[in-house]
Design a protein around this motif. Sequence first.
Motif, mmCIF file in Angstrom:
data_model
loop_
_atom_site.group_PDB
_atom_site.id
_atom_site.type_symbol
_atom_site.label_atom_id
_atom_site.label_comp_id
_atom_site.label_asym_id
_atom_site.label_seq_id
_atom_site.Cartn_x
_atom_site.Cartn_y
_atom_site.Cartn_z
ATOM 1 N N ARG A 122 0.873 -1.039 0.058
ATOM 2 C CA ARG A 122 -0.201 -0.010 -0.108
ATOM 3 C C ARG A 122 1.042 1.214 0.050
ATOM 4 O O ARG A 122 1.934 1.269 0.614
ATOM 5 N N PHE A 123 0.306 2.227 -0.761
ATOM 6 C CA PHE A 123 1.280 3.414 -1.129
ATOM 7 C C PHE A 123 1.765 4.398 0.284
ATOM 8 O O PHE A 123 2.708 4.739 0.183
ATOM 9 N N ASN A 124 0.867 4.291 1.302
ATOM 10 C CA ASN A 124 1.183 4.974 2.424
ATOM 11 C C ASN A 124 1.496 6.488 2.257
ATOM 12 O O ASN A 124 2.242 7.004 3.037
ATOM 13 N N LEU A 125 0.864 7.152 1.427
ATOM 14 C CA LEU A 125 1.078 8.696 0.980
ATOM 15 C C LEU A 125 0.287 9.368 1.920
ATOM 16 O O LEU A 125 -0.653 8.984 2.450
ATOM 17 N N PHE A 126 0.635 10.567 2.227
ATOM 18 C CA PHE A 126 -0.067 11.658 3.102
ATOM 19 C C PHE A 126 -1.080 12.173 2.105
ATOM 20 O O PHE A 126 -0.978 12.798 1.204
ATOM 21 N N PRO A 127 -2.584 11.880 2.532
ATOM 22 C CA PRO A 127 -3.489 12.124 1.661
ATOM 23 C C PRO A 127 -3.665 13.922 1.408
ATOM 24 O O PRO A 127 -4.112 14.230 0.430
ATOM 25 N N HIS A 128 -3.268 14.657 2.443
ATOM 26 C CA HIS A 128 -3.525 15.793 2.414
ATOM 27 C C HIS A 128 -2.129 16.817 1.741
ATOM 28 O O HIS A 128 -2.144 17.950 1.825
ATOM 29 N N MET A 129 -1.384 16.087 1.221
ATOM 30 C CA MET A 129 -0.090 16.575 0.704
ATOM 31 C C MET A 129 -0.218 16.271 -0.753
ATOM 32 O O MET A 129 -0.652 15.057 -1.112
ATOM 33 N N THR A 130 0.350 17.191 -1.596
ATOM 34 C CA THR A 130 0.550 16.863 -3.178
ATOM 35 C C THR A 130 1.711 15.884 -3.221
ATOM 36 O O THR A 130 2.448 15.460 -2.320
ATOM 37 N N GLY A 177 -1.035 3.030 -9.780
ATOM 38 C CA GLY A 177 0.339 3.039 -10.304
ATOM 39 C C GLY A 177 1.037 4.331 -10.272
ATOM 40 O O GLY A 177 2.169 4.310 -9.754
ATOM 41 N N GLN A 178 0.378 5.461 -10.468
ATOM 42 C CA GLN A 178 1.151 6.608 -10.196
ATOM 43 C C GLN A 178 1.410 6.901 -8.694
ATOM 44 O O GLN A 178 2.194 7.309 -8.280
ATOM 45 N N GLN A 179 0.414 6.462 -7.936
ATOM 46 C CA GLN A 179 0.566 6.603 -6.230
ATOM 47 C C GLN A 179 2.061 5.745 -5.985
ATOM 48 O O GLN A 179 2.733 6.490 -5.148
ATOM 49 N N GLN A 180 2.059 4.635 -6.425
ATOM 50 C CA GLN A 180 3.158 3.895 -6.012
ATOM 51 C C GLN A 180 4.257 4.262 -6.514
ATOM 52 O O GLN A 180 5.494 4.314 -6.114
ATOM 53 N N ARG A 181 4.273 5.213 -8.026
ATOM 54 C CA ARG A 181 5.719 5.627 -8.379
ATOM 55 C C ARG A 181 6.085 6.696 -7.338
ATOM 56 O O ARG A 181 7.008 7.282 -7.440
ATOM 57 N N VAL A 182 4.850 7.448 -7.037
ATOM 58 C CA VAL A 182 5.279 8.469 -6.082
ATOM 59 C C VAL A 182 5.976 7.859 -4.811
ATOM 60 O O VAL A 182 6.782 8.511 -4.226
ATOM 61 N N ALA A 183 5.429 6.632 -4.338
ATOM 62 C CA ALA A 183 6.200 6.100 -3.176
ATOM 63 C C ALA A 183 7.551 5.801 -3.528
ATOM 64 O O ALA A 183 8.346 6.131 -2.587
ATOM 65 N N GLU A 199 6.056 -6.685 -2.472
ATOM 66 C CA GLU A 199 5.299 -6.677 -3.352
ATOM 67 C C GLU A 199 4.613 -5.538 -3.960
ATOM 68 O O GLU A 199 3.405 -5.255 -3.883
ATOM 69 N N PRO A 200 5.354 -4.653 -4.372
ATOM 70 C CA PRO A 200 4.921 -3.170 -4.782
ATOM 71 C C PRO A 200 3.993 -3.110 -5.826
ATOM 72 O O PRO A 200 3.064 -2.123 -6.102
ATOM 73 N N THR A 201 3.478 -4.410 -6.473
ATOM 74 C CA THR A 201 2.458 -4.088 -7.621
ATOM 75 C C THR A 201 1.108 -4.921 -7.191
ATOM 76 O O THR A 201 0.134 -5.299 -7.955
ATOM 77 N N SER A 202 1.013 -5.605 -5.960
ATOM 78 C CA SER A 202 0.110 -6.678 -5.573
ATOM 79 C C SER A 202 -1.162 -5.805 -5.371
ATOM 80 O O SER A 202 -2.253 -6.471 -5.688
ATOM 81 N N ALA A 203 -1.116 -4.437 -5.208
ATOM 82 C CA ALA A 203 -2.415 -3.773 -5.047
ATOM 83 C C ALA A 203 -3.121 -3.212 -5.903
ATOM 84 O O ALA A 203 -3.814 -2.315 -5.973
ATOM 85 N N GLU A 211 3.713 -0.152 -15.431
ATOM 86 C CA GLU A 211 4.399 1.334 -15.085
ATOM 87 C C GLU A 211 5.465 1.210 -13.952
ATOM 88 O O GLU A 211 6.420 1.888 -14.119
ATOM 89 N N VAL A 212 4.842 0.462 -12.906
ATOM 90 C CA VAL A 212 5.880 0.490 -11.832
ATOM 91 C C VAL A 212 7.112 -0.461 -11.963
ATOM 92 O O VAL A 212 8.039 -0.005 -11.733
#
Length: 277
Positions: A122-130, A177-183, A199-203, A211-212
Amino acid sequence: MSDATTEAHGAPDGATGTGPAGGNGGLMVKAERVHKSFGLVQVLNGIDLEVRNGEVFCLVGPSGSGKSTFLRCINHLEKINAGRLYVDGQLVGYRQKGDKLYEMKEREVAFQRRDIGMVFQRFNLFPHMTALENVMEAPVQVKGLPKSEARRRAEEMLERVGLSDRMKNYPAQLSGGQQQRVAIARALAMEPKLMLFDEPTSALDPELVGEVLDVMRGLAEEGMTMIVVTHEMGFAREVGDSLVFMDAGVVVESGHPREVLSNPQHERTQAFLSKVL
């Protein structure tokens, strides 16, 4: 560290606190008889393996075999119960005095982790940040980089993963895919010497996997040392330098990916690959 755990980490013959033979010997990761349990459940049962500098090292196996747990032990997100783990010749999470190991303080462990990038399922990005702000955050907060330098580095990393046109987008405005590339860009912004991929592509939806994997191929071509837990056997065959098949917390079989995947020697490996290839 409790006495029982300290004794479990008693130094093997000839061990030092600076790694095997007092240096890394061209190794980025070395695991010696690594054990890990959760309560009464033994997850890792004496893992021995080596990952060389610049190598793409693939871990495959069924769910529950211990692959992801081992990956998390490498940066001390999980504490091993016995054995030793070295990254670039340095013990992970422990300091040796005499023949005993003592767990480092959290700030010391955090300092070690700065050199190890990790990309999760899972990408674990901060949702409130660009996207740009997500990539800038750790260099500023962890490494104390000036914001101007962090921004320059973040822009460079996002361009590197093909997202220069998505820097101002929030995670909810990006595909999986874009979120994972940000990660991945976020991990690279810390300038790690080792990248861990769980397992970066499993989700991801199938059409987004490529693309990942393309970004990961690019990293491999640049010489990044990578340990990849994956079910993408085509990627392992094409890009991997070494492959380990794990089951029930042990290394069952290892070798060059093409050799293991095309001619597995162990019946357990044969049974697994017959279902996934």
